[in-house]
Scaffold this motif. Structure first.
Motif, PDB file in Angstrom:
ATOM      1  N   TRP A   1       2.498   1.115 -14.292  1.00 35.21           N
ATOM      2  CA  TRP A   1       2.122   2.251 -15.148  1.00 35.21           C
ATOM      3  C   TRP A   1       2.208   1.872 -16.628  1.00 35.21           C
ATOM      4  CZ3 TRP A   1       5.346   4.827 -18.637  1.00 35.21           C
ATOM      5  CH2 TRP A   1       4.774   5.956 -19.237  1.00 35.21           C
ATOM      6  N   SER A   2       3.304   1.188 -17.002  1.00 39.60           N
ATOM      7  CA  SER A   2       3.453   0.795 -18.404  1.00 39.60           C
ATOM      8  C   SER A   2       2.406  -0.239 -18.804  1.00 39.60           C
ATOM      9  CB  SER A   2       4.858   0.246 -18.657  1.00 39.60           C
ATOM     10  OG  SER A   2       5.079  -0.950 -17.919  1.00 39.60           O
ATOM     11  N   THR A   3       2.016  -1.119 -17.870  1.00 43.47           N
ATOM     12  CA  THR A   3       0.969  -2.103 -18.151  1.00 43.47           C
ATOM     13  C   THR A   3      -0.379  -1.418 -18.358  1.00 43.47           C
ATOM     14  OG1 THR A   3       2.129  -3.780 -16.834  1.00 43.47           O
ATOM     15  CG2 THR A   3      -0.204  -4.159 -17.283  1.00 43.47           C
ATOM     16  N   ALA A   4      -0.682  -0.455 -17.510  1.00 42.61           N
ATOM     17  CA  ALA A   4      -1.947   0.268 -17.646  1.00 42.61           C
ATOM     18  C   ALA A   4      -2.004   1.038 -18.958  1.00 42.61           C
ATOM     19  CB  ALA A   4      -2.125   1.225 -16.468  1.00 42.61           C
TER      20      ALA A   4
ATOM     21  N   ALA B   1      -6.535  -2.916 -16.438  1.00 43.26           N
ATOM     22  CA  ALA B   1      -7.293  -2.588 -15.230  1.00 43.26           C
ATOM     23  C   ALA B   1      -6.445  -2.817 -13.980  1.00 43.26           C
ATOM     24  CB  ALA B   1      -8.569  -3.428 -15.166  1.00 43.26           C
ATOM     25  N   TRP B   2      -5.651  -3.887 -13.979  1.00 41.82           N
ATOM     26  CA  TRP B   2      -4.759  -4.130 -12.835  1.00 41.82           C
ATOM     27  C   TRP B   2      -3.746  -3.006 -12.706  1.00 41.82           C
ATOM     28  CZ3 TRP B   2       0.602  -4.683 -13.033  1.00 41.82           C
ATOM     29  CH2 TRP B   2       1.214  -4.966 -11.802  1.00 41.82           C
ATOM     30  N   GLY B   3      -3.091  -2.648 -13.800  1.00 43.51           N
ATOM     31  CA  GLY B   3      -2.062  -1.621 -13.746  1.00 43.51           C
ATOM     32  C   GLY B   3      -2.583  -0.284 -13.279  1.00 43.51           C
ATOM     33  N   ALA B   4      -3.805   0.072 -13.687  1.00 43.66           N
ATOM     34  CA  ALA B   4      -4.378   1.364 -13.313  1.00 43.66           C
ATOM     35  C   ALA B   4      -4.583   1.488 -11.805  1.00 43.66           C
ATOM     36  CB  ALA B   4      -5.713   1.573 -14.038  1.00 43.66           C
ATOM     37  N   VAL B   5      -4.820   0.368 -11.119  1.00 39.23           N
ATOM     38  CA  VAL B   5      -4.991   0.380  -9.667  1.00 39.23           C
ATOM     39  C   VAL B   5      -3.656   0.138  -8.963  1.00 39.23           C
ATOM     40  CG1 VAL B   5      -6.151  -0.724  -7.720  1.00 39.23           C
ATOM     41  CG2 VAL B   5      -7.374  -0.407  -9.873  1.00 39.23           C
ATOM     42  N   ALA B   6      -2.892  -0.823  -9.451  1.00 41.20           N
ATOM     43  CA  ALA B   6      -1.664  -1.235  -8.765  1.00 41.20           C
ATOM     44  C   ALA B   6      -0.609  -0.141  -8.748  1.00 41.20           C
ATOM     45  CB  ALA B   6      -1.099  -2.492  -9.427  1.00 41.20           C
ATOM     46  N   VAL B   7      -0.592   0.730  -9.758  1.00 40.46           N
ATOM     47  CA  VAL B   7       0.432   1.775  -9.795  1.00 40.46           C
ATOM     48  C   VAL B   7       0.366   2.644  -8.548  1.00 40.46           C
ATOM     49  CG1 VAL B   7      -1.035   3.373 -11.123  1.00 40.46           C
ATOM     50  CG2 VAL B   7       1.455   3.598 -11.215  1.00 40.46           C
ATOM     51  N   TRP B   8      -0.846   2.912  -8.041  1.00 42.69           N
ATOM     52  CA  TRP B   8      -0.984   3.728  -6.840  1.00 42.69           C
ATOM     53  C   TRP B   8      -0.548   2.955  -5.591  1.00 42.69           C
ATOM     54  CZ3 TRP B   8      -1.391   8.530  -8.051  1.00 42.69           C
ATOM     55  CH2 TRP B   8      -2.025   8.897  -9.248  1.00 42.69           C
ATOM     56  N   GLY B   9      -0.796   1.658  -5.569  1.00 39.29           N
ATOM     57  CA  GLY B   9      -0.343   0.857  -4.438  1.00 39.29           C
ATOM     58  C   GLY B   9       1.162   0.787  -4.355  1.00 39.29           C
TER      59      GLY B   9
ATOM     60  N   ALA C   1      -2.972  -3.610  -1.588  1.00 36.58           N
ATOM     61  CA  ALA C   1      -3.199  -2.533  -2.550  1.00 36.58           C
ATOM     62  C   ALA C   1      -2.978  -2.966  -3.991  1.00 36.58           C
ATOM     63  CB  ALA C   1      -2.281  -1.352  -2.220  1.00 36.58           C
ATOM     64  N   VAL C   2      -1.978  -3.833  -4.228  1.00 39.72           N
ATOM     65  CA  VAL C   2      -1.628  -4.147  -5.623  1.00 39.72           C
ATOM     66  C   VAL C   2      -2.189  -5.483  -6.091  1.00 39.72           C
ATOM     67  CG1 VAL C   2       0.501  -2.833  -5.358  1.00 39.72           C
ATOM     68  CG2 VAL C   2       0.595  -5.311  -5.135  1.00 39.72           C
ATOM     69  N   THR C   3      -2.726  -6.264  -5.176  1.00 40.51           N
ATOM     70  CA  THR C   3      -3.292  -7.562  -5.561  1.00 40.51           C
ATOM     71  C   THR C   3      -4.762  -7.667  -5.190  1.00 40.51           C
ATOM     72  OG1 THR C   3      -1.130  -8.629  -5.253  1.00 40.51           O
ATOM     73  CG2 THR C   3      -3.048 -10.060  -5.374  1.00 40.51           C
ATOM     74  N   LEU C   4      -5.056  -7.540  -3.900  1.00 43.92           N
ATOM     75  CA  LEU C   4      -6.421  -7.794  -3.437  1.00 43.92           C
ATOM     76  C   LEU C   4      -7.408  -6.747  -3.960  1.00 43.92           C
ATOM     77  CD1 LEU C   4      -8.034  -9.776  -1.753  1.00 43.92           C
ATOM     78  CD2 LEU C   4      -7.654  -8.316   0.233  1.00 43.92           C
ATOM     79  N   VAL C   5      -7.045  -5.470  -3.873  1.00 44.19           N
ATOM     80  CA  VAL C   5      -7.972  -4.413  -4.320  1.00 44.19           C
ATOM     81  C   VAL C   5      -8.274  -4.527  -5.814  1.00 44.19           C
ATOM     82  CG1 VAL C   5      -8.242  -1.927  -4.614  1.00 44.19           C
ATOM     83  CG2 VAL C   5      -7.433  -2.840  -2.439  1.00 44.19           C
ATOM     84  N   PRO C   6      -7.252  -4.612  -6.693  1.00 40.36           N
ATOM     85  CA  PRO C   6      -7.597  -4.763  -8.121  1.00 40.36           C
ATOM     86  C   PRO C   6      -8.297  -6.076  -8.435  1.00 40.36           C
ATOM     87  CG  PRO C   6      -5.211  -4.899  -7.793  1.00 40.36           C
ATOM     88  CD  PRO C   6      -5.802  -4.431  -6.506  1.00 40.36           C
TER      89      PRO C   6
ATOM     90  N   THR D   1       4.397 -12.607  -3.226  1.00 40.54           N
ATOM     91  CA  THR D   1       3.158 -11.838  -3.073  1.00 40.54           C
ATOM     92  C   THR D   1       3.143 -10.545  -3.886  1.00 40.54           C
ATOM     93  OG1 THR D   1       4.071 -10.819  -1.056  1.00 40.54           O
ATOM     94  CG2 THR D   1       2.643 -12.752  -0.772  1.00 40.54           C
ATOM     95  N   VAL D   2       4.104  -9.637  -3.655  1.00 42.86           N
ATOM     96  CA  VAL D   2       3.990  -8.285  -4.214  1.00 42.86           C
ATOM     97  C   VAL D   2       4.801  -8.054  -5.477  1.00 42.86           C
ATOM     98  CG1 VAL D   2       3.429  -7.272  -1.985  1.00 42.86           C
ATOM     99  CG2 VAL D   2       5.818  -7.388  -2.695  1.00 42.86           C
ATOM    100  N   LEU D   3       5.663  -8.993  -5.867  1.00 46.51           N
ATOM    101  CA  LEU D   3       6.312  -8.850  -7.161  1.00 46.51           C
ATOM    102  C   LEU D   3       5.235  -8.756  -8.249  1.00 46.51           C
ATOM    103  CD1 LEU D   3       9.329 -11.349  -7.251  1.00 46.51           C
ATOM    104  CD2 LEU D   3       9.436  -8.873  -7.243  1.00 46.51           C
ATOM    105  N   PRO D   4       5.395  -7.887  -9.247  1.00 45.00           N
ATOM    106  CA  PRO D   4       4.375  -7.802 -10.302  1.00 45.00           C
ATOM    107  C   PRO D   4       4.075  -9.141 -10.958  1.00 45.00           C
ATOM    108  CG  PRO D   4       5.903  -5.963 -10.479  1.00 45.00           C
ATOM    109  CD  PRO D   4       6.452  -6.874  -9.417  1.00 45.00           C
ATOM    110  N   LEU D   5       5.095 -10.000 -11.059  1.00 46.81           N
ATOM    111  CA  LEU D   5       4.893 -11.317 -11.644  1.00 46.81           C
ATOM    112  C   LEU D   5       3.821 -12.093 -10.887  1.00 46.81           C
ATOM    113  CD1 LEU D   5       6.243 -12.897 -13.982  1.00 46.81           C
ATOM    114  CD2 LEU D   5       7.753 -13.942 -12.298  1.00 46.81           C
ATOM    115  N   CYS D   6       3.780 -11.910  -9.549  1.00 52.69           N
ATOM    116  CA  CYS D   6       2.783 -12.604  -8.727  1.00 52.69           C
ATOM    117  C   CYS D   6       1.489 -11.801  -8.616  1.00 52.69           C
ATOM    118  CB  CYS D   6       3.343 -12.863  -7.334  1.00 52.69           C
ATOM    119  SG  CYS D   6       4.806 -13.922  -7.299  1.00 52.69           S
ATOM    120  N   ALA D   7       1.614 -10.497  -8.376  1.00 54.81           N
ATOM    121  CA  ALA D   7       0.426  -9.675  -8.166  1.00 54.81           C
ATOM    122  C   ALA D   7      -0.448  -9.623  -9.417  1.00 54.81           C
ATOM    123  CB  ALA D   7       0.849  -8.259  -7.761  1.00 54.81           C
ATOM    124  N   LEU D   8       0.158  -9.391 -10.570  1.00 50.28           N
ATOM    125  CA  LEU D   8      -0.606  -9.355 -11.821  1.00 50.28           C
ATOM    126  C   LEU D   8      -1.232 -10.714 -12.119  1.00 50.28           C
ATOM    127  CD1 LEU D   8      -1.471  -8.104 -14.509  1.00 50.28           C
ATOM    128  CD2 LEU D   8       0.796  -8.624 -15.417  1.00 50.28           C
TER     129      LEU D   8
END
Length: 480
Positions: A43-46, A56-64, A136-141, A257-264
């Protein structure tokens, strides 16, 4: 010291404290914190990032991350309900016993089997939430940004994606992914002319170079595909039927995989993730005494990025301890040399300019890697700071070398922990570095736990309880 006091001392060690926190509520408490904090970060990134691709990543990943948080909350409620039911069955309620609503557990063996089954299903559920969160937080965005980029929208990929794809075109045209100093100087943006990677990284840009601009030819799509396949293979290699090992693997996979450091990183740039995944696979293969294939895996990583070379050295020290140095070295040294040979034959000066001069600050432009870590701050604000930072980096490397000589790793987990420590020191002390590189030591530190061999089984106790299986004895808190 009494045994009771000794037990208290062991429980109070940092490792025990960490394991207690990590396994609280079957690992779900830490999962809840991970996903909730990650949702806050997204959310803060978006809302506040200066980079369009990051927003753009944050706007999608926050929901995931929010969906994953909700899934963990549901798991916690179901776990609580199951726990209350099992307490009832064990005779926790006098009234229930009197009314025959509950039955006492007949044997410790039955309790062990039931407890292991429940925890095993819990780890499967956690693993599926991790898979869903990654999608949701990596592949979709990532796909969304690749589609937007293919449609002509600017700012939907970081510079490294463009550099990798351009290096692939250059490889097909000239036989080397590197552009010489004069060619770089002639570009309107010299920074994008530099390719500070090993030649193997250009492979990920070949789909776009061959098939043209499309969402599926984006280099990040191929970074993601290789990463997920290699991490899944590494996790599969380490599974042994133990729910304890499965719990450690779920946390380790989350770290890669899902840590923001990796997903972003993967959704916006991504070149580090396949390198990290191959390093993890190399350690998993070494843990299974497959040192020939471990050498191939780490050799492939080293053929893409210099950051994998110190990993290869530490893993090589472990291979020597296991008397498998020869098998390991064939792939670990052979693959990087094999991929380097064509570039050195075509234009060795271009290789030196891109891979040596530019990262060390002697290129036509400076590296954009400028996160305010210790090495960068020293280089910027201390007289002769670059030399000071490099001297500290050399001392850190010497310390790791002495560590390997005095206490060589006896298992793959120890080797991974040494590697994580050395990389952390190097990333902090490099004059030009990025926060994103911290994903390497973070992932390796958490993978060091499932990489360690399982503790010995008390066979006498197994026989006493009627032949409880190895996994059941190890997993049950009252047995073994």
């Amino acid at each position: 010291m009494s045994s009771r006091a000794g037990d208290r001392g062991v429980r109070g060690t940092p490792g025990r404290i960490w394991r207690s926190l990590d396994l609280a509520a079957g690992g779900l408490a830490a999962d809840l914190g991970l996903y909730a904090l990650s949702a806050l970060f997204a959310w803060s990134t978006a809302a506040g990032s200066t980079l369009a691709s990051h927003r753009a990543w944050g706007a999608v990943a926050v929901w995931g991350y929010a969906a994953a948080t909700l899934a963990v909350l549901i798991q916690l409620l179901l776990r609580r309900r199951a726990h209350d039911h099992s307490t009832c069955r064990a005779g926790g309620s006098k009234r229930a016993q009197d009314t025959h609503e509950c039955q006492a557990t007949p044997t410790i063996l039955t309790g062990a089997v039931r407890d292991r089954t429940a925890r095993g299903s819990g780890e499967v559920a956690r693993a599926w939430v991790t898979v869903g969160a990654w999608v949701a937080v990596t592949l979709v965005p990532l796909v969304a940004q690749a589609v937007a980029r293919a449609g002509g929208m600017s700012g939907r990929a970081q510079e490294e994606v463009l550099v990798v794809e351009e290096s692939a075109r250059r490889l097909l045209d000239t036989g080397t992914p590197y552009l010489g100093r004069e060619g770089i100087a002639a570009l309107p943006e010299p920074l994008l002319g530099y390719t500070p990677y090993q030649p193997g990284m250009a492979v990920f840009g070949l789909p776009r170079a061959v098939f043209g601009d499309s969402w599926w030819t984006d280099a990040r799509i191929w970074f993601a595909l290789v990463t997920v396949l290699v991490v899944a293979l590494a996790a599969r290699l380490l599974r042994d039927g133990s729910t304890t090992r499965d719990a450690l693997l779920v946390r380790a996979v989350q770290a890669a995989t899902v840590l923001p450091l990796c997903a972003l990183t993967l959704a916006t740039g991504g070149d580090d993730l396949p390198v990290l995944a191959l390093c993890l696979l190399a350690f998993a293969l070494a843990a299974r005494d497959r040192f020939g294939w471990a050498g191939v895996a780490i050799g492939a990583a080293a053929a893409m990025k210099l950051l994998a070379w110190p990993v290869a050295l530490v893993l090589g020290a472990y291979a020597l301890v296991r008397r498998s140095g020869g098998r390991y070295a064939v792939g670990a040294a052979g693959l990087p040399l094999l991929t380097l040979a064509p570039a050195l034959l075509v234009d060795p000066a271009a290789f030196v300019e891109n891979v040596i001069r530019f990262p060390t600050g002697h290129g036509l432009v400076t590296s954009p890697a400028a996160s305010p870590l210790l090495g960068y701050l020293i280089a910027q604000h201390v007289p002769g700071g670059r030399l000071v930072a490099l001297a500290l980096l050399a001392l850190a490397g010497l310390a790791v070398g002495l560590w390997l000589l005095r206490r060589p790793p006896r298992d793959a987990g120890a080797a991974a922990l040494i590697t994580a420590t050395g990389l952390l020191a190097a990333i902090i002390l490099l004059p030009a570095t990025r926060f994103g590189y911290l994903l390497y030591p973070a992932a390796l530190a958490l993978w060091s736990l499932p990489l360690r061999p399982p503790p010995p089984v008390d066979h006498e106790l197994m026989a006493r309880f009627g032949g409880v299986s190895r996994a059941q004895t190890h997993d049950h808190p009252n047995v073994g």
